[in-house]
Design an enzyme around this catalytic site. Sequence first.
Site, PDB file in Angstrom:
ATOM      1  CG  HIS A  96      -0.430   0.681   2.615  1.00 61.32           C
ATOM      2  ND1 HIS A  96      -0.583   1.823   2.731  1.00 61.32           N
ATOM      3  CD2 HIS A  96       0.318   0.158   3.598  1.00 61.32           C
ATOM      4  CE1 HIS A  96       0.467   2.164   3.831  1.00 61.32           C
ATOM      5  NE2 HIS A  96       0.765   1.202   4.068  1.00 61.32           N
ATOM      6  CB  CYS A  97       1.622   4.532  -2.033  1.00 55.99           C
ATOM      7  SG  CYS A  97       0.373   4.367  -3.266  1.00 55.99           S
ATOM      8  NE  ARG A  98      -1.141   9.977   2.022  1.00 58.65           N
ATOM      9  CZ  ARG A  98      -0.846  10.770   2.774  1.00 58.65           C
ATOM     10  NH1 ARG A  98      -1.292  11.889   3.539  1.00 58.65           N
ATOM     11  NH2 ARG A  98       0.232  10.488   4.338  1.00 58.65           N
TER      12      ARG A  98
END
Length: 191
Positions: A96-98
């Site tokens: 995940h990332c933002r």
Amino acid sequence: MLHALGITHVVSVGECALVPPSNIATDDSSGGYHLVAGRGPGGHGSLWMEEREGRIKVLDIKGVCDDGIDSLQHQLAPICEWMERARSEGGKILVHCRVGVSRSATVTIAYVMKHLAIPLVDAYLIVRSRRLNVLIQPNMRLLYNLCGWEVELARERAEADVGALRCELAHSLNWPYLAREVHRLNEKYLH
């Protein structure tokens, strides 16, 4: 929720996942932690707490913004090795990332390229097809990193055989072509 999905490992790209929640205070001398009264719920669901208590393993990739400047080039190999170890242990990985569009997509594409020994475009299409209606679009710097990763993987597979390297790279797209095609895809949004 991660446990309900069977997630055992998390790759957090640029989001500093291992930050204690605001209601947790750590004691640096003992390595312990305790709840701070009046500062929110008991830290349940905190990735920091889950990792700390050994329920989830986290690879926290710090200092990578989705700004077109930061690079993942030198981190792709160790990230993919970590992911491969997790999978060989029977783990399920969440990357995940933002927003889930650029940095996490880059890491996932890089892993698919290595794991399946396929070119960048094929890996992009596989990852894109798994996202259903969510567009993925690594920023241009990260896309350039993936082009370099493709060459690195081809060299690794070909070893010292120049003919094998040419064969490996025969299906890859060169950077100018790829950049031009991305520009064409995005051109309608630039006006």
